[in-house]
Design a protein around this motif. Sequence first.
Motif, PDB file in Angstrom:
ATOM      1  N   LEU A  49       2.576  -8.540  -7.458  1.00  0.00           N
ATOM      2  CA  LEU A  49       1.206  -8.837  -7.030  1.00  0.00           C
ATOM      3  C   LEU A  49       0.422  -9.232  -8.259  1.00  0.00           C
ATOM      4  O   LEU A  49       0.593  -8.638  -9.331  1.00  0.00           O
ATOM      5  N   GLY A 102      -1.090  -2.343  -4.228  1.00  0.00           N
ATOM      6  CA  GLY A 102      -1.180  -3.256  -3.097  1.00  0.00           C
ATOM      7  C   GLY A 102      -1.038  -2.523  -1.772  1.00  0.00           C
ATOM      8  O   GLY A 102      -0.371  -1.489  -1.668  1.00  0.00           O
ATOM      9  N   GLY A 149       1.179 -10.848  -2.018  1.00  0.00           N
ATOM     10  CA  GLY A 149       2.190 -10.096  -2.755  1.00  0.00           C
ATOM     11  C   GLY A 149       3.584 -10.524  -2.344  1.00  0.00           C
ATOM     12  O   GLY A 149       3.770 -11.250  -1.362  1.00  0.00           O
ATOM     13  N   PRO A 181       1.139  -3.832  -8.868  1.00  0.00           N
ATOM     14  CA  PRO A 181       1.584  -4.070  -7.487  1.00  0.00           C
ATOM     15  C   PRO A 181       1.649  -2.803  -6.639  1.00  0.00           C
ATOM     16  O   PRO A 181       1.572  -2.872  -5.418  1.00  0.00           O
ATOM     17  N   SER A 222      -5.912  -6.339  -0.978  1.00  0.00           N
ATOM     18  CA  SER A 222      -4.848  -6.777  -1.883  1.00  0.00           C
ATOM     19  C   SER A 222      -5.348  -7.865  -2.830  1.00  0.00           C
ATOM     20  O   SER A 222      -4.932  -7.922  -3.998  1.00  0.00           O
TER      21      SER A 222
END
Length: 384
Positions: free
Chosen positions: A266, A49, A244, A46, A35
């Motif tokens: 994120l 992630g 995140g 994101p 991540s």
Amino acid sequence: MPAARLVVAGRASADGYPVRMTVTLDPADDRASFSAAVAEMPISSPLQGWGYGEARKELGQEPLRYFIRRGGEVVGAVQLLRKRLVPGVSTLYAPRGPALTDLDLLPEVAQAIRGVARRTDHYLTIEPPHPIFAGHSASQDDLEEEQSRIPARHGPFRRARTEQPEHTILIDTTPDLDTLFAGLHKMARRNVRTAERMGVEAGRDESFEDFWEIFTATNERSSLGAFPRAYYEALRREADQDGGEAYLVLSRHEGRALAGGFYIALGDTTCYLYGGSVRDDRPPQEGEKRKDAKAPDAFYWASIKDAHEHGYSTLDLWGIPRLLDESKHSFGVYKMKLKFGADRYWFPAYDLSLSPLSPALRRALRLRRSYLNYRSFGTTDDVL
């Protein structure tokens, strides 16, 4: 699983021979480091992630994660979702991915992915998280002209249909709040002030139950589908880790939640994935009719403020119609979002064939999607 290795010809050296470069896909087993790599990439989302992939397990999808390396340097990261359609038939999908330092890596990444794909994987769909500017206006003068700016291919990847919304509004939240507020449409400013006068409170909220009530009511009203509740609960839990965030923003009037949304974030981006609003059907405290508290406007403004205050420079409002026409099922959603941001962008998708049978499979899946659209909305077009 061993790393997939590709040696390709690069630029010529001084003696006329090509420089040899190696791209590898190395399996990523540690969620925090993966991540972190996704968050650090200049081309990223994101949805790449770790937590997003974990939530997709609730839908029967298998996440596969790899670091993309060249000469030992991490130049990207990719999360693939393997979707099993029937026994012996599957596809691969990189939701708003891969995360990269440079789009020019895509041809090499394509060949590396061929090395890790199974015989049952018939094609790969990617959605490079590199937005292409569409326009800054409420109307769309020429859809074909906008689409002509989008590359038809990246190496062996060819333009395809997206799974995530292809057309969206992005808001730059880096200016100060006064500047951001001044940039809203005058109707949005007026409605936000009305909501404040009426005592509407909007911001981050922990009540998943209230969000779920709003979300399901919106879907039923608009004849939209949804995943099982367990998926959204898993996404809220899994995406809220390792740098995140997964969070809710709700807008309340006299305690009742009337509008809200589900966000994952994120790196420098936060995305409004799911949400909606409901009418306030409570009896008025005085008079014959309850006044409109403008809760949806308060919700969108609270979302912009929240992104600014938490350091997310980009807020993705996540989905407007491809064709900006009032006949579109989702045009009303676009009109609401337009009051808070007018910069439109494209996020196109690309396919990579992994099997001789992939063209036939894609045609079959397109027909199925068109049939489901027609059954739900009376048209074969997608909602967005």
